[in-house]
Design a protein around this motif. Sequence first.
Motif, PDB file in Angstrom:
ATOM      1  N   GLY A 162       7.964   1.200  -0.232  1.00  0.00           N
ATOM      2  CA  GLY A 162       8.421   1.953  -1.395  1.00  0.00           C
ATOM      3  C   GLY A 162       9.705   1.406  -1.975  1.00  0.00           C
ATOM      4  N   VAL A 163      10.845   1.646  -1.284  1.00  0.00           N
ATOM      5  CA  VAL A 163      12.148   1.142  -1.723  1.00  0.00           C
ATOM      6  C   VAL A 163      12.800   0.415  -0.555  1.00  0.00           C
ATOM      7  CG1 VAL A 163      14.468   1.760  -2.512  1.00  0.00           C
ATOM      8  CG2 VAL A 163      12.471   2.969  -3.442  1.00  0.00           C
ATOM      9  N   HIS A 211       8.692  10.085  -6.019  1.00  0.00           N
ATOM     10  CA  HIS A 211       7.454  10.448  -5.327  1.00  0.00           C
ATOM     11  C   HIS A 211       6.901   9.196  -4.651  1.00  0.00           C
ATOM     12  CE1 HIS A 211       3.241  11.613  -4.750  1.00  0.00           C
ATOM     13  NE2 HIS A 211       3.636  12.874  -4.851  1.00  0.00           N
ATOM     14  N   PHE A 212       6.823   9.223  -3.311  1.00  0.00           N
ATOM     15  CA  PHE A 212       6.349   8.090  -2.518  1.00  0.00           C
ATOM     16  C   PHE A 212       4.989   8.440  -1.920  1.00  0.00           C
ATOM     17  CE2 PHE A 212      10.931   7.887  -2.498  1.00  0.00           C
ATOM     18  CZ  PHE A 212      11.277   6.546  -2.446  1.00  0.00           C
ATOM     19  N   SER A 213       4.012   7.554  -2.082  1.00  0.00           N
ATOM     20  CA  SER A 213       2.717   7.800  -1.446  1.00  0.00           C
ATOM     21  C   SER A 213       2.022   6.483  -1.130  1.00  0.00           C
ATOM     22  CB  SER A 213       1.818   8.660  -2.342  1.00  0.00           C
ATOM     23  OG  SER A 213       1.500   7.982  -3.541  1.00  0.00           O
ATOM     24  N   SER A 221       2.791   0.349  -8.689  1.00  0.00           N
ATOM     25  CA  SER A 221       1.677   0.444  -7.744  1.00  0.00           C
ATOM     26  C   SER A 221       0.983  -0.901  -7.593  1.00  0.00           C
ATOM     27  CB  SER A 221       0.655   1.491  -8.221  1.00  0.00           C
ATOM     28  OG  SER A 221       0.073   1.096  -9.453  1.00  0.00           O
ATOM     29  N   GLY A 222       0.255  -1.041  -6.498  1.00  0.00           N
ATOM     30  CA  GLY A 222      -0.631  -2.182  -6.309  1.00  0.00           C
ATOM     31  C   GLY A 222       0.027  -3.490  -5.984  1.00  0.00           C
ATOM     32  N   LEU A 223       1.256  -3.466  -5.416  1.00  0.00           N
ATOM     33  CA  LEU A 223       1.903  -4.719  -5.028  1.00  0.00           C
ATOM     34  C   LEU A 223       1.198  -5.337  -3.821  1.00  0.00           C
ATOM     35  CD1 LEU A 223       4.070  -3.509  -6.913  1.00  0.00           C
ATOM     36  CD2 LEU A 223       5.802  -4.352  -5.332  1.00  0.00           C
ATOM     37  N   LEU A 271       5.947   5.917  -6.924  1.00  0.00           N
ATOM     38  CA  LEU A 271       5.724   4.665  -6.207  1.00  0.00           C
ATOM     39  C   LEU A 271       4.552   4.856  -5.258  1.00  0.00           C
ATOM     40  CD1 LEU A 271       9.501   4.105  -5.335  1.00  0.00           C
ATOM     41  CD2 LEU A 271       8.312   3.493  -7.449  1.00  0.00           C
ATOM     42  N   SER A 272       3.449   4.166  -5.509  1.00  0.00           N
ATOM     43  CA  SER A 272       2.251   4.414  -4.711  1.00  0.00           C
ATOM     44  C   SER A 272       1.481   3.127  -4.463  1.00  0.00           C
ATOM     45  CB  SER A 272       1.335   5.424  -5.419  1.00  0.00           C
ATOM     46  OG  SER A 272       0.889   4.916  -6.666  1.00  0.00           O
TER      47      SER A 272
END
Length: 577
Positions: free
Chosen positions: A453-454, A468-470, A421-423, A447-448
């Motif tokens: 995401g990917v 889980h993508f958000s 997270s947080g990229l 992944l949030s």
Amino acid sequence: MLASFLLCDTKVIIGILFDDHGMLRQIACFLLLSTPLCAPVRGERQVRLAVLPLPDTIHDGDTIRLRCGQRYSGTLDLRGRSNVTLRTEGDCAKATVTPAQPVVGWQREGPVWSAAIANEPLMVQLDDQFISLAHHPNAEDAWLSGEGMAPDRLRVTVPNHDLVGATVVWRPEDWLILSQRVAGYKDGQLRIASLPEPDFGFRERTPYYLEGQRWMLDTPGEWVFDQGRLYLWPPDGRSPEGRVWAAPRATAIDARGTRNVRIQGVRISLAARGIDGSNTQSLTITDTEIVNSFDEAIRVGGTGARISRVQVLGTRQHGLRAEDDARDVSVTDSVFERIGMLGMPLRSKGAIVFEQARGHVIMRNRVDQSAYLGIRMFRDAVVTDNVITRACQRLSDCGGIYTFARDKQPLASRIERNQVSGLRGRLSHAIYLDDFANAVIIRDNRLSDNPGGVQLHDAFNNLIANNHFSHSVHEHLLFNETASSHAIVANTIIGNRFVLATGVPAYRLWSRHGGAHVLRFASFEKNCYEGPLDRLAQLEGIGWLDAAAWLKSTDEPDPHCSASTSPPQLTRQPKQK
């Protein structure tokens, strides 16, 4: 609370004791006739100049016992040794190994202090605070814009033309920062003698900054070396006497070519390279803290390295790096913080970096705030149960977890149960399969709050399942085909949960070859989508697809989520400091 401040030389200790309210209670002076050391005081703060020498003769089978709470200066040379153990002895603070030396004899010149020093330092520390080399401009993440006149020449606009000998730092690509000394300056153009990377010179528009000249020392918390003197502007305005350490370009523990060496329970500070474990067999590093490194905190190579319960706190460039010959390496239960984040931006390859190495396990680590990649993995790798936050803070085209396979051979690797997270950065993705990455399993990750995401860049034959993508900013899953021929094929996207936001698709499928091939990028099964479904996917040559159009194009079952899915559970995480 009782506090003690100790100022030591070879003969005298002066102790100043305060009561709980900060009132002076006692001043005690002790004359030492037989030892140059200050005895450690358990539970009390100490400030000292005294340092111990490291042993200079080490034999196979030795156990090196460093006294707790003491600071040892120099490089510990273990090269070629076998069955050696290094550890702290005693129940106070970890013993510190540092190549740095104290700087004494300071003179005041207004807000700036100076002291004679033999050689130009690589890093400077005041008390426990890393101090930045003086630079222009002052802002930490501010870049000037120069005009590349040739690969080795840059037109700049600066308030002072004294640039010869300064260092110019420039950014030729989103993922790359380079630096070189200025060899000449004339008519607004600086010249460097050679390019650090032959293919990456000054572009037509080049972001850059400058560092290392005395006129740049214009802000508290900076230093510069000039004509045999170290100049420092203390951020607190106090005298730096007894508080400053200057580090040369040196390694703290040189363990190259060793067998069965164990490094346990020590602290390493202010080293160009904290531990050099190149070409080792069965190197073990446990319960060790590495603070304020320049090039990298740990380098490993050879076979069987085991790194566990290690804290890497602050580097100028990289964190842990494996040489290409590294095999059977594990990195577990460790913490990597502020990697590539000390001072102004420099080139960084990431917090945990296995570029071409094989057979590594990276498990239950925490990576927080790295300039570039969080974890880079390669072949026969297992990356599980890690927590990665705030990666890609200074460089883009980046991944929280990254791999590639330019040789197109199977990676046979797993990425499971991680949280990313947080990229930052438009081109950053939580997990990045680059350059023909294949045979990778991405499963049960959360992944949030990332730009993406990917990303699958020319990647094929991968499994992406039960993730889980958000709260992705641009897209949850990007297929990006840029190879000269059709490359993306045979990926499986199954059982994932996508939390959608307006205008942010679950999928973006793009190819330089047009849209005819994009529906063969992957098969899609049993995924569920929560949120607005009017722009579920964007396809090259086709445009936006809503849920109904996506169903028709891919034969995926009903894309609605019928029930809430619990996030993947991580195994035990290392305790935070």
